[in-house]
Design a protein around this motif. Structure first.
Motif, PDB file in Angstrom:
ATOM      1  N   GLY A  25       0.729  -1.152  -0.114  1.00  0.00           N
ATOM      2  CA  GLY A  25      -0.085  -0.128   0.188  1.00  0.00           C
ATOM      3  C   GLY A  25       0.755   1.279  -0.087  1.00  0.00           C
ATOM      4  O   GLY A  25       0.462   2.223  -0.970  1.00  0.00           O
ATOM      5  N   PRO A  26       1.621   1.446   0.749  1.00  0.00           N
ATOM      6  CA  PRO A  26       2.606   2.733   1.023  1.00  0.00           C
ATOM      7  C   PRO A  26       3.375   3.028  -0.405  1.00  0.00           C
ATOM      8  O   PRO A  26       3.088   4.194  -0.831  1.00  0.00           O
ATOM      9  N   ALA A  32       1.230   6.645  -6.842  1.00  0.00           N
ATOM     10  CA  ALA A  32       0.005   7.420  -7.524  1.00  0.00           C
ATOM     11  C   ALA A  32       0.213   8.927  -7.033  1.00  0.00           C
ATOM     12  O   ALA A  32      -0.639   9.707  -7.481  1.00  0.00           O
ATOM     13  N   GLY A  33       1.411   9.163  -6.655  1.00  0.00           N
ATOM     14  CA  GLY A  33       1.857  10.646  -6.420  1.00  0.00           C
ATOM     15  C   GLY A  33       1.396  11.464  -5.470  1.00  0.00           C
ATOM     16  O   GLY A  33       0.906  12.527  -5.620  1.00  0.00           O
ATOM     17  N   ILE A  34       1.260  10.984  -4.253  1.00  0.00           N
ATOM     18  CA  ILE A  34       0.774  11.541  -2.837  1.00  0.00           C
ATOM     19  C   ILE A  34       1.869  12.854  -2.631  1.00  0.00           C
ATOM     20  O   ILE A  34       1.263  13.713  -2.187  1.00  0.00           O
ATOM     21  N   VAL A  35       2.849  12.614  -2.969  1.00  0.00           N
ATOM     22  CA  VAL A  35       3.955  13.741  -2.660  1.00  0.00           C
ATOM     23  C   VAL A  35       3.646  14.848  -3.506  1.00  0.00           C
ATOM     24  O   VAL A  35       3.451  15.990  -2.710  1.00  0.00           O
ATOM     25  N   PRO A  36       3.743  14.772  -4.859  1.00  0.00           N
ATOM     26  CA  PRO A  36       3.625  16.011  -5.537  1.00  0.00           C
ATOM     27  C   PRO A  36       2.134  16.469  -5.425  1.00  0.00           C
ATOM     28  O   PRO A  36       1.779  17.908  -5.539  1.00  0.00           O
ATOM     29  N   ALA A  37       1.204  15.968  -5.092  1.00  0.00           N
ATOM     30  CA  ALA A  37      -0.252  16.240  -5.032  1.00  0.00           C
ATOM     31  C   ALA A  37      -0.330  17.102  -3.728  1.00  0.00           C
ATOM     32  O   ALA A  37      -1.065  18.164  -3.803  1.00  0.00           O
ATOM     33  N   LEU A  38       0.305  16.645  -2.661  1.00  0.00           N
ATOM     34  CA  LEU A  38       0.322  17.661  -1.418  1.00  0.00           C
ATOM     35  C   LEU A  38       1.112  18.906  -1.637  1.00  0.00           C
ATOM     36  O   LEU A  38       0.756  19.910  -1.149  1.00  0.00           O
ATOM     37  N   ALA A 286      -5.511   3.523  -5.913  1.00  0.00           N
ATOM     38  CA  ALA A 286      -4.534   4.388  -5.186  1.00  0.00           C
ATOM     39  C   ALA A 286      -4.716   6.012  -5.909  1.00  0.00           C
ATOM     40  O   ALA A 286      -4.505   6.670  -4.800  1.00  0.00           O
ATOM     41  N   ILE A 287      -4.924   5.986  -7.021  1.00  0.00           N
ATOM     42  CA  ILE A 287      -5.138   7.337  -7.538  1.00  0.00           C
ATOM     43  C   ILE A 287      -6.144   8.059  -6.982  1.00  0.00           C
ATOM     44  O   ILE A 287      -6.188   9.048  -6.430  1.00  0.00           O
ATOM     45  N   LEU A 288      -7.450   7.215  -6.838  1.00  0.00           N
ATOM     46  CA  LEU A 288      -8.580   7.645  -6.091  1.00  0.00           C
ATOM     47  C   LEU A 288      -8.284   8.308  -4.703  1.00  0.00           C
ATOM     48  O   LEU A 288      -8.642   9.370  -4.198  1.00  0.00           O
TER      49      LEU A 288
END
Ligand SMILES: NC(=[NH2+])NCCC[C@H](N)C(=O)O
Ligand SMILES: [Mn+2]
Ligand SMILES: [Mn+2]
Length: 309
Positions: A25-26, A32-38, A286-288
């Motif tokens: 999961g991590p 899925a881009g959690i770092v750039p999204a934030l 993951a993207i959602l």
């Protein structure tokens, strides 16, 4: 500034589920881009990488179906410490990993709240209440127990770490329930929890349910922890989870909930749990989940073009 810093903690626990894959999961959240999204939202994003528990001992219990009790107890102890520490430095986002991790994160956040002279409130977005005790679970999967542990239900003493600041059941709001085992149903009816099943969403709309709870948190000057289980969502939009239950929240209901949480300014910590990349379809779950986290942290439709995939 603490409220402009998010701290990502990867929690590759999967011992709480009956099937393998949540340990990835991590990685999937990062891919899925959690770092750039934030970061796009103006946050300083600190990725602490993945954490691991201390050595676990073999713990025996009279309930013979329990799986990996020692391992989940060790994760819980480590995560309670981590959540307490990290929440003093920024807004922790726990990237699961199965939902047993919330036994630790709620416990640590509750200690943080009490340190600030406040009460912890929990918004639990899940098709399940995860309110089994070690005695009542019939599957033995410990992702089914974190809410019972964190709210101080009996039977955990001596098996899980001691719980200095149990969360008050009255401070917990569950939304999205549609799979409740008999022992859990009894505790839900008698325990004082605020509970909204899918029918409540259908009849009232998610806005009034969330708004009512947020009003209570505000009135109590509470600290809010959000725990988002992938299976809160309808399996049609979020197939990457081991415990799909039909009839879940829609794409818009979920985003609207996140947008309201952002506007409230009350959220202090977040769990993203139960993502199983082995069961996902080309990363769409993951993207959602990353997009939902971004909505919770302040992304607005009008501020950026819609991502197409
Ligand atoms: N976090 C979850 N997905 N929990 C599912 C629990 C399902 C069921 N109530 C059990 O105890 O086995
Ligand atoms: Mn759950
Ligand atoms: Mn669930």
């Amino acid at each position: 500034m603490i409220d402009k810093r998010c701290i990502l903690i990867g929690v590759p626990v999967q011992e709480g589920t009956g099937r393998l894959g949540c340990d990835m999961g991590p990685s999937a959240f990062r891919a899925a881009g959690i770092v750039p999204a934030l970061a796009d939202l103006g946050f300083e994003v600190v990725d602490r990488g993945n954490v691991l528990p201390g050595a676990s001992s073999v713990i025996t219990h009279p309930n013979p179906v329990l799986k990996h009790l020692g391992a989940v107890a060790a994760w819980t102890e480590m995560l309670a410490d981590t959540a307490y520490q990290v929440s003093g430095e920024g807004l922790p986002i726990f990237l699961g990993g199965d939902h047993s991790l919330s036994a630790g994160t709620m416990t640590g956040m509750s200690r943080r709240a009490s340190r600030e002279g406040r009460d912890l409130f929990v918004l639990w977005l899940d098709s399940h209440p995860d309110l089994h005790t070690l005695d009542s679970t019939t599957s033995g999967n410990l992702h089914g127990v974190p809410m019972a542990y964190a709210t101080g239900q009996p039977g955990f003493a001596g098996f899980f770490p001691p719980l200095p600041h149990p969360v008050r059941p009255e401070n917990v709001c569950m939304i999205g329930l549609r799979s409740v085992d008999p022992a859990e149903g009894m505790r839900l009816r008698e325990g004082g929890f605020e509970v909204h099943d899918m029918r409540a969403i259908d009849e009232n709309g998610i806005v009034s349910l969330i708004a009512g709870f947020l009003r209570r948190v505000t009135a109590a000057n509470g600290m809010l922890h959000v725990s988002l289980d992938v299976d809160f969502l309808d399996p049609g939009i979020a197939p990457g989870v081991g415990t799909t239950v039909p009839g879940g929240a829609t794409f818009r209901e979920a985003h609207l909930a996140m947008e309201m949480l952002h506007d409230s300014g009350l959220v202090r910590s977040l769990d993203l749990v139960e993502l199983n990349p082995f069961l996902d379809e080309r990363g769409r779950t993951a993207i959602l989940m990353v997009d939902l986290a971004a909505s919770l942290m302040g992304r607005r439709v009008l501020d950026r073009p819609t991502r197409s995939f």
